[in-house]
Design a protein around this motif. Structure first.
Motif, PDB file in Angstrom:
ATOM      1  N   ASN A  34       0.846  -1.199   0.000  1.00  0.00           N
ATOM      2  CA  ASN A  34       0.000   0.000   0.000  1.00  0.00           C
ATOM      3  C   ASN A  34       0.887   1.256   0.000  1.00  0.00           C
ATOM      4  OD1 ASN A  34      -1.706   2.131   0.448  1.00  0.00           O
ATOM      5  ND2 ASN A  34      -2.979   1.036   1.932  1.00  0.00           N
ATOM      6  N   ASP A  35       1.074   1.807  -1.183  1.00  0.00           N
ATOM      7  CA  ASP A  35       1.999   2.939  -1.338  1.00  0.00           C
ATOM      8  C   ASP A  35       1.387   4.268  -0.893  1.00  0.00           C
ATOM      9  OD1 ASP A  35       0.150   2.870  -3.361  1.00  0.00           O
ATOM     10  OD2 ASP A  35       1.528   3.483  -4.953  1.00  0.00           O
ATOM     11  N   ARG A  36       0.126   4.241  -0.480  1.00  0.00           N
ATOM     12  CA  ARG A  36      -0.461   5.504   0.009  1.00  0.00           C
ATOM     13  C   ARG A  36      -0.411   5.608   1.535  1.00  0.00           C
ATOM     14  NH1 ARG A  36      -5.677   6.082  -3.783  1.00  0.00           N
ATOM     15  NH2 ARG A  36      -4.550   5.995  -5.737  1.00  0.00           N
ATOM     16  N   LEU A  37       0.014   4.536   2.191  1.00  0.00           N
ATOM     17  CA  LEU A  37      -0.024   4.543   3.655  1.00  0.00           C
ATOM     18  C   LEU A  37       0.850   5.658   4.229  1.00  0.00           C
ATOM     19  CD1 LEU A  37       0.188   1.361   5.874  1.00  0.00           C
ATOM     20  CD2 LEU A  37       1.064   3.542   6.597  1.00  0.00           C
ATOM     21  N   ILE A  38       2.101   5.712   3.825  1.00  0.00           N
ATOM     22  CA  ILE A  38       3.004   6.719   4.412  1.00  0.00           C
ATOM     23  C   ILE A  38       2.576   8.144   4.025  1.00  0.00           C
ATOM     24  CG2 ILE A  38       5.398   7.552   4.503  1.00  0.00           C
ATOM     25  CD1 ILE A  38       6.272   4.587   4.346  1.00  0.00           C
ATOM     26  N   PRO A  39       2.266   8.408   2.743  1.00  0.00           N
ATOM     27  CA  PRO A  39       1.812   9.768   2.418  1.00  0.00           C
ATOM     28  C   PRO A  39       0.576  10.192   3.229  1.00  0.00           C
ATOM     29  CG  PRO A  39       2.336   8.583   0.399  1.00  0.00           C
ATOM     30  CD  PRO A  39       2.474   7.599   1.524  1.00  0.00           C
ATOM     31  N   LEU A  40      -0.362   9.255   3.436  1.00  0.00           N
ATOM     32  CA  LEU A  40      -1.570   9.623   4.198  1.00  0.00           C
ATOM     33  C   LEU A  40      -1.253   9.817   5.689  1.00  0.00           C
ATOM     34  CD1 LEU A  40      -4.413   7.463   2.600  1.00  0.00           C
ATOM     35  CD2 LEU A  40      -4.203   9.962   2.634  1.00  0.00           C
ATOM     36  N   ARG A 105      18.336  14.170  15.847  1.00  0.00           N
ATOM     37  CA  ARG A 105      18.652  13.777  14.472  1.00  0.00           C
ATOM     38  C   ARG A 105      17.570  12.867  13.879  1.00  0.00           C
ATOM     39  NH1 ARG A 105      23.225  10.474  13.097  1.00  0.00           N
ATOM     40  NH2 ARG A 105      23.804  10.467  15.292  1.00  0.00           N
ATOM     41  N   TYR A 106      16.976  12.023  14.716  1.00  0.00           N
ATOM     42  CA  TYR A 106      16.067  11.012  14.159  1.00  0.00           C
ATOM     43  C   TYR A 106      14.585  11.250  14.419  1.00  0.00           C
ATOM     44  CZ  TYR A 106      20.068   8.400  12.667  1.00  0.00           C
ATOM     45  OH  TYR A 106      21.209   8.031  12.005  1.00  0.00           O
ATOM     46  N   LEU A 107      14.245  11.804  15.578  1.00  0.00           N
ATOM     47  CA  LEU A 107      12.807  11.837  15.896  1.00  0.00           C
ATOM     48  C   LEU A 107      12.014  12.848  15.061  1.00  0.00           C
ATOM     49  CD1 LEU A 107      12.916  11.147  19.746  1.00  0.00           C
ATOM     50  CD2 LEU A 107      12.399   9.563  17.877  1.00  0.00           C
ATOM     51  N   LYS A 112       8.008  13.512  10.629  1.00  0.00           N
ATOM     52  CA  LYS A 112       7.589  14.145   9.365  1.00  0.00           C
ATOM     53  C   LYS A 112       7.550  13.153   8.207  1.00  0.00           C
ATOM     54  CE  LYS A 112       9.883  18.485  10.332  1.00  0.00           C
ATOM     55  NZ  LYS A 112      11.264  18.892  10.134  1.00  0.00           N
ATOM     56  N   GLY A 113       8.004  11.927   8.445  1.00  0.00           N
ATOM     57  CA  GLY A 113       8.021  10.934   7.368  1.00  0.00           C
ATOM     58  C   GLY A 113       9.243  11.055   6.473  1.00  0.00           C
ATOM     59  N   GLU A 114      10.192  11.891   6.862  1.00  0.00           N
ATOM     60  CA  GLU A 114      11.432  11.989   6.072  1.00  0.00           C
ATOM     61  C   GLU A 114      12.328  10.782   6.360  1.00  0.00           C
ATOM     62  OE1 GLU A 114      11.249  16.810   6.448  1.00  0.00           O
ATOM     63  OE2 GLU A 114      12.890  15.744   7.446  1.00  0.00           O
ATOM     64  N   LYS A 115      12.154  10.210   7.532  1.00  0.00           N
ATOM     65  CA  LYS A 115      12.843   8.958   7.866  1.00  0.00           C
ATOM     66  C   LYS A 115      11.782   7.931   8.258  1.00  0.00           C
ATOM     67  CE  LYS A 115      17.115  11.031   9.698  1.00  0.00           C
ATOM     68  NZ  LYS A 115      18.044  10.745   8.620  1.00  0.00           N
ATOM     69  N   ILE A 116      11.955   6.706   7.786  1.00  0.00           N
ATOM     70  CA  ILE A 116      11.049   5.615   8.160  1.00  0.00           C
ATOM     71  C   ILE A 116      11.875   4.583   8.921  1.00  0.00           C
ATOM     72  CG2 ILE A 116       9.596   3.721   7.250  1.00  0.00           C
ATOM     73  CD1 ILE A 116       8.360   6.586   6.997  1.00  0.00           C
ATOM     74  N   ILE A 158      11.497  -0.611   3.296  1.00  0.00           N
ATOM     75  CA  ILE A 158      11.128   0.807   3.128  1.00  0.00           C
ATOM     76  C   ILE A 158      11.828   1.698   4.163  1.00  0.00           C
ATOM     77  CG2 ILE A 158       8.880   0.405   2.026  1.00  0.00           C
ATOM     78  CD1 ILE A 158       7.571   0.754   4.794  1.00  0.00           C
ATOM     79  N   ALA A 159      12.534   1.068   5.099  1.00  0.00           N
ATOM     80  CA  ALA A 159      13.135   1.850   6.189  1.00  0.00           C
ATOM     81  C   ALA A 159      14.368   2.614   5.714  1.00  0.00           C
ATOM     82  CB  ALA A 159      13.518   0.925   7.344  1.00  0.00           C
ATOM     83  N   THR A 160      14.508   3.830   6.220  1.00  0.00           N
ATOM     84  CA  THR A 160      15.739   4.601   5.998  1.00  0.00           C
ATOM     85  C   THR A 160      16.682   4.375   7.179  1.00  0.00           C
ATOM     86  OG1 THR A 160      14.826   6.501   7.157  1.00  0.00           O
ATOM     87  CG2 THR A 160      14.506   6.436   4.764  1.00  0.00           C
ATOM     88  N   THR A 161      16.115   3.913   8.297  1.00  0.00           N
ATOM     89  CA  THR A 161      16.879   3.788   9.535  1.00  0.00           C
ATOM     90  C   THR A 161      16.373   2.567  10.307  1.00  0.00           C
ATOM     91  OG1 THR A 161      16.986   6.197   9.625  1.00  0.00           O
ATOM     92  CG2 THR A 161      17.481   5.020  11.658  1.00  0.00           C
ATOM     93  N   ILE A 162      17.317   1.771  10.789  1.00  0.00           N
ATOM     94  CA  ILE A 162      16.912   0.570  11.533  1.00  0.00           C
ATOM     95  C   ILE A 162      17.681   0.499  12.853  1.00  0.00           C
ATOM     96  CG2 ILE A 162      16.740  -1.946  11.459  1.00  0.00           C
ATOM     97  CD1 ILE A 162      16.572  -1.872   8.509  1.00  0.00           C
TER      98      ILE A 162
END
Ligand SMILES: Cc1cc2nc3c(=O)[nH]c(=O)nc-3n(C[C@H](O)[C@H](O)[C@H](O)COP(=O)(O)OP(=O)(O)OC[C@H]3O[C@@H](n4cnc5c(N)ncnc54)[C@H](O)[C@@H]3O)c2cc1C
Length: 409
Positions: A34-40, A105-107, A112-116, A158-162
């Protein structure tokens, strides 16, 4: 009375849920992410619900966050699992054990959804016992270099950070042996596990999505590999050697999120079963008038009420403990109640989804209908964040008298 912002948050969650439903249903039937989940989620500002407002979040307490996850759980376990991965086990360890610089740096960026975010603990050879992990790290100058494979990780692709975990490579390290054979060149060390905040965009990181899944086709689940993956020394989370404590502490938040999501699944199964049973006519009357159908409705309602009570009990206890974090007795109680809530809720949700499928008859077997999707998705809740068996052992040990009664010692 709740302060107004909590109401606003739940209103925003409601708006998100209404907006995501149609696309989620379409993606589910087509079995795609579902590619609309994060934008929504971004649009409705719900990517950092319990994160303190000073770090860009909504500052929700555990009860409000549990209510939000229950509402999201109605839309599907896959949707809720995204939030568990990003927030309950992704942002939570940074909120709880991160230093101020790491939080800054991360929160805000993750709110804002810039990092997942994601949480990578499980490995192919280390599930119920994470201490059997084979991932290692080695300090070289101002970097740690990580090696290993993490498996079955929510949001891995999809994660930018783990937030991830590894043992130190040390002088007492030895190659991993199994059945007399060397399995891979990774060294299995004897030191203590540390936790790291790993950015996935750098060198040495690769991931692969898991596609052959029983349920949650709209959510991302995958594995990732670290091959000499550099992590700045500044990204060590908590003190070196404290990783296992951080991982176990995070599971309290994760288990509560699963329990809350399961409450939502039960609520939706109840609403669907009641609606359908009143509409569907067989033998000259609505099937809701048949006593054996009523037995299913009563069963789901009992699942719902008992789950709600346990989720709220555990969430309220977590808030009390967070106001008094040094209270060890309270912490043990919260850990136990979160485990009990998760164990009960995931089984109750499985029962509720099964009953709702039965009320729907043949239609209940189709993914076009919500009970079928819930049944397929919710099964995983009895596995991740501690299997049924591991949680039962935890509950039994607590009742029997504590650590010395742990069955797997
Ligand atoms: C969709 C999905 C998403 C996930 N997301 C994440 C994530 O985001 N991050 C993460 O780190 N992990 C994640 N996991 C991994 C999950 O936490 C593990 O699958 C789980 O902990 C079980 O580990 P395992 O699969 O290796 O099973 P095993 O540990 O191999 O267990 C197999 C069976 O043996 C039983 N068993 C094992 N030990 C004992 C014992 N001592 N006594 C009795 N029975 C025992 C288990 O209960 C189970 O029934 C996810 C898994 C799935 C399926």
């Amino acid at each position: 009375m709740q302060p107004p912002d909590k109401h606003r948050l739940l209103d925003d969650v409601e708006a998100f849920c209404r907006e995501i439903r149609e696309h989620e249903e379409l993606c589910y039937v087509e079995r795609r992410y579902n590619d609309r989940l994060i934008p929504l989620a971004k649009k409705h500002n719900i990517l950092g619900m319990p994160v303190p407002t000073e770090y860009g979040g909504r500052g929700a307490d555990s009860i409000t966050y549990a209510k939000a996850l229950a509402r999201i759980g109605q839309e599907g376990t896959g949707v809720r699992t995204f939030f568990s991965g990003h927030t309950s086990i992704g942002q939570y360890p940074i909120m709880t054990w991160g230093n101020d610089e790491q939080k800054k740096r991360y929160l805000p960026a993750s709110c804002k959804g810039e990092k997942i975010l994601a949480f990578g603990l499980t490995e192919p050879e280390a599930g119920s016992n994470p201490l059997e992990m084979q991932s290692t790290y080695e300090r070289r100058g101002d970097q740690f270099h990580l090696n290993g494979v993490k498996y079955l990780i929510s949001n891995a692709g999809i994660a930018t950070t783990i937030v991830t975990f590894a043992y130190p490579v040390g002088q007492d390290s030895a190659p991993v042996q199994k059945s007399g054979q060397e399995r891979n060149p990774i060294l299995r060390p004897k030191g203590r596990v540390s936790a790291f905040i790993l950015d996935t965009k750098g060198p040495g990181y690769s991931s692969e999505d898991l596609v052959a899944k029983m349920g949650m086709p709209t959510a991302n689940t995958g594995m990732f590999e670290m091959s000499d993956c550099p992590v700045p020394a500044a990204n060590l989370l908590g003190p070196e050697g404290d990783g296992f404590r951080i991982a176990m502490g995070t599971l309290v938040s994760g288990r509560l999120s699963v329990a809350a999501g399961c409450l939502g699944v039960i609520e939706d199964c109840l609403a669907e079963a009641v609606r359908y049973a009143k509409e569907r006519q067989q033998h000259g009357k609505p099937i809701a008038k048949h006593q054996l159908v009523q037995e299913h409705i009563a069963g789901i309602e009992m699942d719902r009420l008992a789950t709600e009570a346990l989720v709220h009990l555990a969430a309220a206890a977590k808030d009390v403990w967070q106001a008094d974090p040094k209270n060890v007795e309270l912490r043990s109680k919260v850990e136990l109640w979160a485990a009990q809530a998760k164990l009960f809720a995931s089984n109750a949700a499985w029962d509720a989804a099964d009953r709702a499928v039965q009320v729907f008859g043949g239609r209940g077997w189709s993914t076009l209908y919500r009970p079928c999707r819930h049944l397929q998705d919710v099964r995983v809740c009895r596995i991740y964040e501690g299997t049924d068996e591991i949680l039962k052992l935890k509950v039994a040990a607590a009742v029997l008298g504590g650590k010395e009664w742990e069955a797997f010692k």
